[in-house]
Motif scaffolding. Structure first.
Motif, PDB file in Angstrom:
ATOM      1  N   VAL A  35       0.839  -1.202   0.000  1.00  0.00           N
ATOM      2  CA  VAL A  35       0.000   0.000   0.000  1.00  0.00           C
ATOM      3  C   VAL A  35       0.874   1.251   0.000  1.00  0.00           C
ATOM      4  CG1 VAL A  35      -1.619   1.352   1.388  1.00  0.00           C
ATOM      5  CG2 VAL A  35      -1.979  -1.112   1.095  1.00  0.00           C
ATOM      6  N   ARG A  36       1.910   1.249   0.819  1.00  0.00           N
ATOM      7  CA  ARG A  36       2.796   2.414   0.897  1.00  0.00           C
ATOM      8  C   ARG A  36       3.526   2.625  -0.433  1.00  0.00           C
ATOM      9  NH1 ARG A  36       4.080  -0.253   5.731  1.00  0.00           N
ATOM     10  NH2 ARG A  36       6.287  -0.567   5.192  1.00  0.00           N
ATOM     11  N   ARG A  37       3.965   1.537  -1.048  1.00  0.00           N
ATOM     12  CA  ARG A  37       4.630   1.661  -2.347  1.00  0.00           C
ATOM     13  C   ARG A  37       3.670   2.158  -3.418  1.00  0.00           C
ATOM     14  NH1 ARG A  37       7.898  -4.148  -2.066  1.00  0.00           N
ATOM     15  NH2 ARG A  37       9.542  -3.447  -0.622  1.00  0.00           N
ATOM     16  N   ALA A  38       2.431   1.686  -3.363  1.00  0.00           N
ATOM     17  CA  ALA A  38       1.428   2.126  -4.332  1.00  0.00           C
ATOM     18  C   ALA A  38       1.172   3.623  -4.202  1.00  0.00           C
ATOM     19  CB  ALA A  38       0.132   1.335  -4.126  1.00  0.00           C
ATOM     20  N   ASN A  94      -0.894   2.889 -13.020  1.00  0.00           N
ATOM     21  CA  ASN A  94      -1.239   1.489 -13.284  1.00  0.00           C
ATOM     22  C   ASN A  94      -0.449   0.551 -12.379  1.00  0.00           C
ATOM     23  OD1 ASN A  94      -3.132   2.080 -15.281  1.00  0.00           O
ATOM     24  ND2 ASN A  94      -1.566   2.117 -16.887  1.00  0.00           N
ATOM     25  N   GLY A  95       0.827   0.875 -12.169  1.00  0.00           N
ATOM     26  CA  GLY A  95       1.636   0.070 -11.256  1.00  0.00           C
ATOM     27  C   GLY A  95       1.105   0.138  -9.837  1.00  0.00           C
ATOM     28  N   ALA A  96       0.611   1.319  -9.446  1.00  0.00           N
ATOM     29  CA  ALA A  96       0.037   1.487  -8.111  1.00  0.00           C
ATOM     30  C   ALA A  96      -1.220   0.645  -7.951  1.00  0.00           C
ATOM     31  CB  ALA A  96      -0.286   2.962  -7.864  1.00  0.00           C
ATOM     32  N   LYS A  97      -2.071   0.638  -8.985  1.00  0.00           N
ATOM     33  CA  LYS A  97      -3.291  -0.171  -8.932  1.00  0.00           C
ATOM     34  C   LYS A  97      -2.954  -1.651  -8.825  1.00  0.00           C
ATOM     35  CE  LYS A  97      -6.040   3.123 -11.642  1.00  0.00           C
ATOM     36  NZ  LYS A  97      -6.730   3.375 -12.940  1.00  0.00           N
ATOM     37  N   ALA A  98      -1.917  -2.079  -9.548  1.00  0.00           N
ATOM     38  CA  ALA A  98      -1.519  -3.490  -9.509  1.00  0.00           C
ATOM     39  C   ALA A  98      -1.046  -3.881  -8.108  1.00  0.00           C
ATOM     40  CB  ALA A  98      -0.422  -3.740 -10.538  1.00  0.00           C
ATOM     41  N   LEU A  99      -0.311  -2.992  -7.446  1.00  0.00           N
ATOM     42  CA  LEU A  99       0.147  -3.277  -6.085  1.00  0.00           C
ATOM     43  C   LEU A  99      -1.034  -3.404  -5.117  1.00  0.00           C
ATOM     44  CD1 LEU A  99       3.251  -0.923  -5.818  1.00  0.00           C
ATOM     45  CD2 LEU A  99       3.276  -3.399  -5.494  1.00  0.00           C
ATOM     46  N   LEU A 100      -2.030  -2.541  -5.273  1.00  0.00           N
ATOM     47  CA  LEU A 100      -3.202  -2.601  -4.404  1.00  0.00           C
ATOM     48  C   LEU A 100      -3.999  -3.881  -4.657  1.00  0.00           C
ATOM     49  CD1 LEU A 100      -4.376   1.129  -4.546  1.00  0.00           C
ATOM     50  CD2 LEU A 100      -3.306  -0.044  -2.620  1.00  0.00           C
ATOM     51  N   GLU A 101      -4.094  -4.283  -5.909  1.00  0.00           N
ATOM     52  CA  GLU A 101      -4.764  -5.550  -6.238  1.00  0.00           C
ATOM     53  C   GLU A 101      -4.025  -6.718  -5.587  1.00  0.00           C
ATOM     54  OE1 GLU A 101      -7.501  -6.289  -7.892  1.00  0.00           O
ATOM     55  OE2 GLU A 101      -8.066  -4.308  -8.681  1.00  0.00           O
ATOM     56  N   ASP A 141      11.143  -0.067   2.547  1.00  0.00           N
ATOM     57  CA  ASP A 141      10.017   0.017   3.485  1.00  0.00           C
ATOM     58  C   ASP A 141       9.126   1.251   3.305  1.00  0.00           C
ATOM     59  OD1 ASP A 141      10.937  -2.335   4.774  1.00  0.00           O
ATOM     60  OD2 ASP A 141      12.390  -1.144   5.916  1.00  0.00           O
ATOM     61  N   ILE A 142       9.636   2.274   2.653  1.00  0.00           N
ATOM     62  CA  ILE A 142       8.911   3.501   2.303  1.00  0.00           C
ATOM     63  C   ILE A 142       7.904   3.968   3.374  1.00  0.00           C
ATOM     64  CG2 ILE A 142       7.133   2.312   0.874  1.00  0.00           C
ATOM     65  CD1 ILE A 142       9.018   5.491  -0.216  1.00  0.00           C
ATOM     66  N   PRO A 143       8.371   4.269   4.593  1.00  0.00           N
ATOM     67  CA  PRO A 143       7.446   4.730   5.636  1.00  0.00           C
ATOM     68  C   PRO A 143       7.075   6.214   5.530  1.00  0.00           C
ATOM     69  CG  PRO A 143       9.649   4.563   6.534  1.00  0.00           C
ATOM     70  CD  PRO A 143       9.735   4.068   5.122  1.00  0.00           C
ATOM     71  N   TRP A 144       7.719   6.934   4.635  1.00  0.00           N
ATOM     72  CA  TRP A 144       7.380   8.338   4.384  1.00  0.00           C
ATOM     73  C   TRP A 144       7.206   8.554   2.885  1.00  0.00           C
ATOM     74  CZ3 TRP A 144       7.193  12.665   7.851  1.00  0.00           C
ATOM     75  CH2 TRP A 144       7.453  12.338   9.181  1.00  0.00           C
ATOM     76  N   ILE A 145       6.269   9.408   2.528  1.00  0.00           N
ATOM     77  CA  ILE A 145       6.062   9.805   1.134  1.00  0.00           C
ATOM     78  C   ILE A 145       6.498  11.255   0.997  1.00  0.00           C
ATOM     79  CG2 ILE A 145       4.413  10.054  -0.751  1.00  0.00           C
ATOM     80  CD1 ILE A 145       4.753   7.168   0.245  1.00  0.00           C
TER      81      ILE A 145
END
Length: 429
Positions: A191-194, A237-244, A384-388
């Motif tokens: 989710v964080r990566r997306a 699109n990559g973000a949607k794929a990660l959420l899926e 881990d991408i804990p911050w955006i």
């Protein structure tokens, strides 16, 4: 030699030693645990005895103003004196502070003999410019499309970034004060990566900042210790794929669902900050495109800090020191988590501890970079991408056309104040 305090007393190494020895035992703002003691060898020589190697000591010591021992007391904060370029002549709390050039300054005499700083909110500052009452005023990007007779809009590059934390652990815990910690939705790294790759930073700069900014990918962009592995490209699109992949499927209303719960969170911003409010709103609009429902809320700092451990908050960071990276991502001894992420990674901690223990700042650069991403783990998109991180805002000022502002260094975080660091070199055309 030949340096005096503005009350006529001589400045000596004893004052320097007094300042740091006092800070070592009293400061709650800066960490001086690496300092053992400071010794005045003679009037012009100071020796710092360290408990351990500390590569960023030059940064830590350089931001400290030297306090004359004989003048220090309970009311020193109200009536400070020193050996600097200016003397504080008047302070009307919450309204203004007036500085006058120190006639006995040991260095080059200030060109600007008097500086009055007015404390104003954005709207009041802009009104003061429109009426010609001020010579220079910090302004927000929302005012940048205006034209004001007799004034120019100045823009300065910064490392003053804006971004928001994503709590990286599941909900259910609490801190020592009983404040909730963690967020079930953002605890999933997918989710964080997306979220990170679903943000079109260039669009955000154009629409929110009117073009006055640059994309932000970390808390140390443009610094020698920045790891460009943090850079990402917009990929909805990559973000949607990660959420899926994470099990969040699109519902009838376009918002994703999982186990009967909606995908989303509340994104707080400091009430009264128009730029952070606009960035939060734009973030909400962009994330809705991939099926995440973000509600924005303006809050006061008195509650923001407590809630930020469980809910994302739009922050401002940026400094000329890698300690900014440490303060945000390093595990705290008393909690076992990095503050506000909340988050912990032993490898990241190890690299930063090793960087601080290096014998020189330059030697530590690669270790700070590895703390961000070493090829296997870290805090970037691959990790881990804990911050955006969203944008580095340009610092904008309305300045009278006949005012010559001296060349600026890369500004750190700090609304308005950075520019006056060299006000002694300003002049009238």
């Amino acid at each position: 030699d030949g340096v005096s305090i503005t009350d006529g007393e001589k400045l000596t190494a004893t004052d320097v030693a007094f300042t740091y020895n006092t800070l070592k035992s009293t400061s709650s703002v800066n960490d001086f645990t690496m300092l053992d003691s400071v010794q005045a060898v003679d009037d012009t020589t100071v020796v710092f005895h360290m408990k351990r190697a500390y590569s960023i000591w030059p940064y830590t010591m350089a931001i400290v103003g030297i306090v004359p021992e004989h003048a220090y007391g309970a009311d020193y904060g109200e009536h400070p004196i020193g050996s600097g370029r200016y003397i504080m002549k008047q302070w009307d709390r919450g309204q203004q502070v007036i500085f006058e050039a120190n006639p006995d300054y040991y260095g080059e005499a200030p060109k600007m003999k008097k500086v009055t700083v007015l404390f104003m909110e954005e709207d009041a500052a802009f009104a003061a410019v429109q009426s010609g009452q001020v010579d220079l005023a910090y302004t927000a990007a929302s005012y940048s499309d205006q034209t004001i007779s007799g004034y120019d809009l100045l823009s300065f590059e910064t490392v003053d970034n804006r971004g928001f934390n994503l709590p990286a652990i599941a909900a259910g815990g609490s801190d020592a004060n009983g404040n909730p910690i963690g967020n079930d939705f953002t605890a999933d790294v997918r989710v964080r990566r997306a979220i990170n790759i679903a943000i079109d930073r260039d669009e955000m700069i154009e629409n929110v900042l009117s073009g006055y900014g640059s994309p932000a990918y970390s808390v140390c962009d443009k610094m020698p210790w920045y790891n460009n592995a943090a850079e990402t490209k917009y990929d909805a699109n990559g973000a949607k794929a990660l959420l899926e992949e994470a099990g969040w499927t699109e519902g009838n209303d376009g918002i994703r669902e999982k186990d009967g719960k909606k995908a989303g969170f509340t994104l707080m911003y400091p009430a009264g900050d128009s730029v952070r409010q606009a960035l939060a709103a734009d973030t909400a609009n962009q994330l809705k495109e991939i099926g995440i429902d973000v509600k924005t809320e303006g809050v006061g700092w008195d509650t923001a800090y407590d809630r930020a451990q469980a809910e994302p908050l739009m922050w401002g960071w940026g400094a000329h020191t890698p300690m900014e990276l440490y303060n945000i991502y390093h595990t705290m001894k008393d909690t076992g988590l990095a503050e506000y992420s909340p988050y912990s990674n032993e490898s990241v901690d190890h690299y930063m501890d090793e960087a601080l223990a290096s014998s020189s700042l330059e030697e530590s650069y690669e270790l700070w970079k590895k703390a961000q991403w070493d090829g296997e783990t870290g805090i970037t998109e691959q990790g881990d991408i804990p911050w955006i991180w969203l944008v580095n805002i340009d610092h904008l000022y309305w300045a009278k056309s006949d005012l010559a502002v001296a060349q600026q260094k890369l500004h750190p975080h700090g609304h308005g104040w950075s520019i006056v660091n060299n006000v002694d070199q300003w002049s009238w055309k």
